[in-house]
Each structure stands twice: as C-alpha cells, then as structure tokens.
Design a protein around this motif. Structure first.
Motif, PDB file in Angstrom:
ATOM      1  N   ALA A  46       2.609  -2.627  -1.721  1.00  0.00           N
ATOM      2  CA  ALA A  46       2.719  -1.228  -1.288  1.00  0.00           C
ATOM      3  C   ALA A  46       3.274  -1.148   0.136  1.00  0.00           C
ATOM      4  CB  ALA A  46       1.343  -0.567  -1.367  1.00  0.00           C
ATOM      5  N   GLN A  47       2.782  -2.023   1.017  1.00  0.00           N
ATOM      6  CA  GLN A  47       3.295  -2.017   2.388  1.00  0.00           C
ATOM      7  C   GLN A  47       4.771  -2.413   2.429  1.00  0.00           C
ATOM      8  OE1 GLN A  47       0.709  -4.591   4.588  1.00  0.00           O
ATOM      9  NE2 GLN A  47      -1.031  -3.173   4.548  1.00  0.00           N
ATOM     10  N   GLU A  48       5.151  -3.407   1.601  1.00  0.00           N
ATOM     11  CA  GLU A  48       6.553  -3.826   1.566  1.00  0.00           C
ATOM     12  C   GLU A  48       7.442  -2.704   1.052  1.00  0.00           C
ATOM     13  OE1 GLU A  48       9.288  -7.486  -0.233  1.00  0.00           O
ATOM     14  OE2 GLU A  48       7.201  -7.199  -0.872  1.00  0.00           O
ATOM     15  N   ALA A  49       6.971  -1.993   0.017  1.00  0.00           N
ATOM     16  CA  ALA A  49       7.759  -0.873  -0.516  1.00  0.00           C
ATOM     17  C   ALA A  49       7.907   0.232   0.528  1.00  0.00           C
ATOM     18  CB  ALA A  49       7.097  -0.337  -1.786  1.00  0.00           C
ATOM     19  N   LYS A  50       6.834   0.491   1.260  1.00  0.00           N
ATOM     20  CA  LYS A  50       6.920   1.504   2.315  1.00  0.00           C
ATOM     21  C   LYS A  50       7.911   1.079   3.401  1.00  0.00           C
ATOM     22  CE  LYS A  50       2.191   3.276   1.767  1.00  0.00           C
ATOM     23  NZ  LYS A  50       0.860   3.410   2.421  1.00  0.00           N
ATOM     24  N   ALA A  51       7.845  -0.209   3.773  1.00  0.00           N
ATOM     25  CA  ALA A  51       8.763  -0.693   4.805  1.00  0.00           C
ATOM     26  C   ALA A  51      10.218  -0.596   4.341  1.00  0.00           C
ATOM     27  CB  ALA A  51       8.414  -2.132   5.175  1.00  0.00           C
ATOM     28  N   ASP A 107      15.520   4.899   4.569  1.00  0.00           N
ATOM     29  CA  ASP A 107      15.562   6.294   5.020  1.00  0.00           C
ATOM     30  C   ASP A 107      16.117   6.405   6.433  1.00  0.00           C
ATOM     31  OD1 ASP A 107      14.492   6.989   2.612  1.00  0.00           O
ATOM     32  OD2 ASP A 107      12.424   7.206   3.347  1.00  0.00           O
ATOM     33  N   ARG A 115      11.430   1.494   2.078  1.00  0.00           N
ATOM     34  CA  ARG A 115      11.820   2.909   2.062  1.00  0.00           C
ATOM     35  C   ARG A 115      12.073   3.418   3.477  1.00  0.00           C
ATOM     36  NH1 ARG A 115       7.773   3.287  -1.951  1.00  0.00           N
ATOM     37  NH2 ARG A 115       6.286   4.057  -0.400  1.00  0.00           N
ATOM     38  N   PHE A 116      11.251   2.943   4.416  1.00  0.00           N
ATOM     39  CA  PHE A 116      11.433   3.382   5.798  1.00  0.00           C
ATOM     40  C   PHE A 116      12.790   2.919   6.332  1.00  0.00           C
ATOM     41  CE2 PHE A 116      11.046   2.398  10.338  1.00  0.00           C
ATOM     42  CZ  PHE A 116      10.742   3.659  10.830  1.00  0.00           C
TER      43      PHE A 116
END
Length: 542
Positions: A276-281, A287, A283-284
C-alpha cells in the motif's frame, strides 16, 4: 502488463533442475527423518530381541543342566545307599563288578564305575571311561567331602560325571575307600537348548518386521504435520502469503504450526502495508510528475525565448538566462524520467514490437545524436529481431551516451548473434572503468558513480545521465539543444534514471544488461536480447 524477466541462454536449465530434484530426492530418501526413525526402531528391536534371546538361552541352558545335575546326584546317592548296604568290604573284583551293575540298573543303565583301592569295575565292560573321569574329579571324590560332579566334553559330546565316596553307616561317617562314579549323557539336553535357541532366533524376524511397521506408523504420525508445515513454508517462500497449516492438538508440533501461522499473518500484514505504501509512493510520483509538466512547458518556452535573446542582454543577464534554460531543460528531463519509471512500476508499458534490423537501428540512433564520427561500430548486416525500435533506441542512446561522457575513446559498439536464439550489443570504452561496488549499483535509480567515472563532466553529471524523451530522442520536447547537441556539454546532465530505464526496457524485451570491467581497462555494457526470427514471429501470429 507484466514485464518479462531475463531469459537464460542455455538449454540445460531443465536438465540441471531435474538433476537437482533427483539429488534432493535421493538425499531425502537416504537421510530423511522417516528413514532414520525406521532404522532406529529396527535397531532397537533387533538389539532387544538378540539380548532377550541370549538371556533366555543362558537361563534355559542353566536350568536344564542344573536340573539334570541335581537329579543325577540325588539318584546316585539313593542308589548307592540302597545297594551298598549288602556289600562286604573290602570287596573283591567279582563283588565290585556286581555292585556296579546293580547301581547302573537303578539309574537307567547309565555307565557306573566303582573303585576300591586298586580294583575298578565298570557296569559296561565295553565303555571307555578313562577319558571322561578326570584326575581332578577323582581327587575331589577321594577327599571324602561328599558328592562331586563335573561336565566334560568327550569326542565332541557333553557328559555329566558325578562321583561320591561310600561311607560307613556308623556315627563318624568314615570313608570306606569305595568310590562310585556315574556318567550321564547330556546330548539330549544340548539338543533341547539348541532347539530353544533356534525357536527364539526364528522369532526375531517377525519382531523386526513388527518394529518396522510400528516405526512407519509412528513416522507417519510425526512427519505428516512436518510435511504439511514444509509444504506451507515452500508456498510462503514462493510468494503465497496466504499459506497456512491446520493446528491440531496441543503438542510441540501443534505449537510449531501455531507459531508458523502467526509468523505468516505478521508477514502478510507487513507485505500488505508495504504494498500500500509503495502504491501510494508511485501514485505520488506520477501525480507530481504529471502536474509539473504544464508549468514546466511554460517555463521551457520562457527559457527558450530568454536564451534566443541572450546575446542582446548584458553578460550577467545572458549567463543567468542560459543557466535558467539549462536547469529548466534538466528539470523537464527529470520529470519525463519519473513519468517513464512510474509507467514501468504500474505495469502500463506496452511493446510496439516489429521485425527490425538491429544494425540499422543502432546506426540511426548514433546518427540522430551526431555520434557517428565518435564511435567505432561493428555491425554485421541482416541481424533481425522482433523488438520495439523506439525502446532499443533509448537503450543505445543511454549506453553510448554514458560511454562518451564518462569513459574515454575509443568507444566501440559491437553487435553479434553468437547463438541461434540470442543477440548481444556491447558498448565498451577505455575510461577509468567502474569499481565493483559501483558495478553492483549502476542500474539503481538515482545512482551516480561520479567518483568512479568522471572525465571533464560539468557539475551534476554522473553515470546514469543521458535522458531520452518519450519518442526516443534527447531533450524535454524530443529535440536537441539549440546548437544541435544534447544539452550544454553535448550530452546533458544525468538524472540518475537513464540506466534504470535502459534496464527496464531490456527486461521488457525479455533480455537484460550486464556490466563488466575490460581486462585492458574501461567498462563494457552488454545488452542481451532474445533473437526471434521473423519466421517464428509469423508462425506465432498465425
């Protein structure tokens, strides 16, 4: 889209895997816990059976001989007492012979020897008694201390010899000088004990077989949960984080299974959190890179206008304008690199593969960047493969650009198809090379081996620089710099992502990039790709 990993060029992989599997299977067969348990059970049962057999044989033999011995002594005493009452002493030869015969009749026709001083009488005149009545026994009987016996071997057969002195019936129990010996054959007792030993030996085989069966049952009971735990562990190591084992009972194996499940739960939770943290990173990064493109485009246009009019500005303002233009271009390239990396991480990259002449592709890539005169090429004709031409151009530009920037001439590009299924492209230089620690990290993101590979580079450069636009050319807009070169120094300043992007493109084709040190000095980067022939591609499309 899943990115294919590097493929091996050898056709012996399955054979080696089979040999390794057979080797592991044979080692488990020979040294497995099941075999050790069965062997231990059988050895314990065998030792126990042999020990019990030896003890039983000894006790049975002792009991049989003791019974025979006691019977012989008691019978001799009673018979001598009964017959000796009518014997006149001192006896003559005739009376002594008659006495021996009467004693023998009452003892089941056993051989009886009667001795009185120099006279000797034997109940069986044809019997050889000298070898069976020893001097030690005669001396013991002559001492007058009561009945004596001795077991002897005569001509390979066992015998029991019992001797007793005959005493007067008066109160002082004086010896009369008459000695009586009886010889008892022990062959029947020997055969009985031998038969008992054979019976016990025969019973060892079913005992060992029963022990082996019990060992197999016990091993199955113990190893079944161990095998399940091993299978779950292998599944967990293979990436199945949902693998668990059933917990039954309250013994040590159940506690081990419970601990395994708790460990797997913690690992799965940690993996989910990390994903989840990797996916957020990701996406960040995507973006942020996307949001920066619009203002960067505006900044690039302004910087381009300022650079075009730099000659009309005061020296300080002109230098500032050119610096702003260069840094804006570098920032734009970094954003493009981040966008490309994020697409690789998201699995959104697609191959536009066609049948391509690799030699023409390499020449076009060098000509586009005006490197043809600076690079020595060895490009055999008609080396064709099914690849994405644009991505091969990206790989070539990064490898050659890094060699020109950080190495030393001559820089050579060599294309070869050494086998029937793969093609290699080597880019070599004669620069300072890369130390081992830099070779291990040269494809890491944002890694720059500045200390190891520096040759008159501007500040901020490093191995991994040389960034390509999405269409395969250099520069934020897919074009070269105003002077026709790539950036201010002819190569541009690296973002530290160029080699990582090149490796991802190679893996996307099912290949890889390797780095090594040349024996004569310098670094050599080798691109390895599967060589798919056009005929194979057409058959695959059909």
């Amino acid at each position: 889209m899943r990115r294919p990993g590097p493929r091996g060029s050898s056709g012996h992989g399955p054979r080696r895997s089979l040999r390794r599997s057979l080797g592991r299977g044979s080692r488990r067969l020979v040294g497995g816990l099941r075999v050790r348990l069965v062997v231990t059970f059988v050895l314990v049962a065998l030792v126990s059976a042999v020990t019990a057999t030896a003890l039983a044989y000894r006790d049975a033999r002792t009991a049989v001989l003791q019974r025979t011995q006691n019977t012989a002594v008691n019978d001799l005493r009673e018979r001598v007492a009964a017959v000796g009452a009518g014997l006149d002493l001192p006896p003559d030869q005739r009376s002594l012979s008659r006495f021996a015969a009467k004693v023998s009749e009452g003892l089941g026709a056993r051989i009886v020897v009667a001795r009185h001083q120099d006279l000797t009488a034997v109940s069986d005149a044809y019997a050889d008694t000298e070898g069976r009545i020893t001097a030690e026994l005669r001396a013991a009987v002559r001492s007058g201390d009561g009945a004596r016996f001795q077991r002897v071997q005569w001509r390979g057969d066992p015998y029991l010899v019992v001797g007793t002195p005959v005493t007067y019936a008066d109160g002082d129990r004086r010896t009369s000088g008459l000695e009586v010996f009886v010889i008892t054959d022990l062959r029947a007792e020997r055969d009985d004990t031998a038969a008992l030993l054979d019976s016990v030996r025969t019973g060892i085989v079913p005992v060992v077989v029963l022990a082996a069966l019990l060992a197999l049952l016990a091993a199955g009971t113990v190893l079944r949960p161990v095998r399940k735990l091993g299978r779950a562990t292998r599944e967990l190591a293979a990436g199945d984080l949902g693998s668990r084992v059933a917990v039954r009972g309250h013994d040590e194996l159940a506690e081990l299974a419970r601990t395994f499940n708790e460990t797997a739960d913690a690992l799965q939770a940690s993996d989910a959190e990390l994903r989840a943290q990797e996916a957020k990173a990701r996406r960040f990064v995507a973006d942020v890179s996307h949001e920066l493109r619009t203002p960067l485009a505006a900044m690039t246009m302004v910087a381009t206008v300022l650079e075009e009019d730099a000659d009309q500005l005061p020296p300080d303002a002109a230098h500032a304008a050119r610096t702003v233009g260069a840094e804006t271009a570098r920032l734009s390239r970094l954003v493009d690199d981040l966008m490309e990396i994020s697409r690789f991480d998201a699995g959104a990259v697609r191959l536009n593969a066609t049948v391509t002449d690799l030699a023409d592709t390499v020449r076009a890539s060098l000509a586009l960047r005006r490197w043809t005169d600076r690079v020595t090429v060895e490009l055999p004709e008609d080396v064709r493969a099914v690849v994405d031409r644009r991505r091969i151009d990206v790989i070539v530009a990064n490898l050659v650009g890094n060699a020109l920037r950080h190495g030393a001439p001559p820089v050579t590009v060599t294309l070869a198809a050494p086998g029937g299924d793969r093609v290699t492209l080597e880019v070599a230089d004669r620069g300072p090379g890369l130390p081992p620690e830099a070779r291990e990290r040269v494809f890491d993101r944002f890694y720059k081996a500045d200390a190891a590979r520096t040759r008159s580079t501007p500040e901020g450069g490093g191995r991994g620089g040389g960034r390509l636009g999405e269409d395969g050319s250099f520069g934020p807009d897919g074009s070269f710099g105003p002077d026709g070169s790539f950036g201010q120094d002819g190569f541009g300043q690296g973002s530290g992502l160029g080699m990582a992007i090149a490796l991802e493109n190679a893996r996307l084709h099912g290949g890889t990039i390797e780095v090594a040190e040349r024996p004569e000095g310098g670094a050599v980067f080798t691109l390895r790709l599967p060589l798919r022939h056009p005929e194979e591609e057409e058959e695959g499309d059909g």
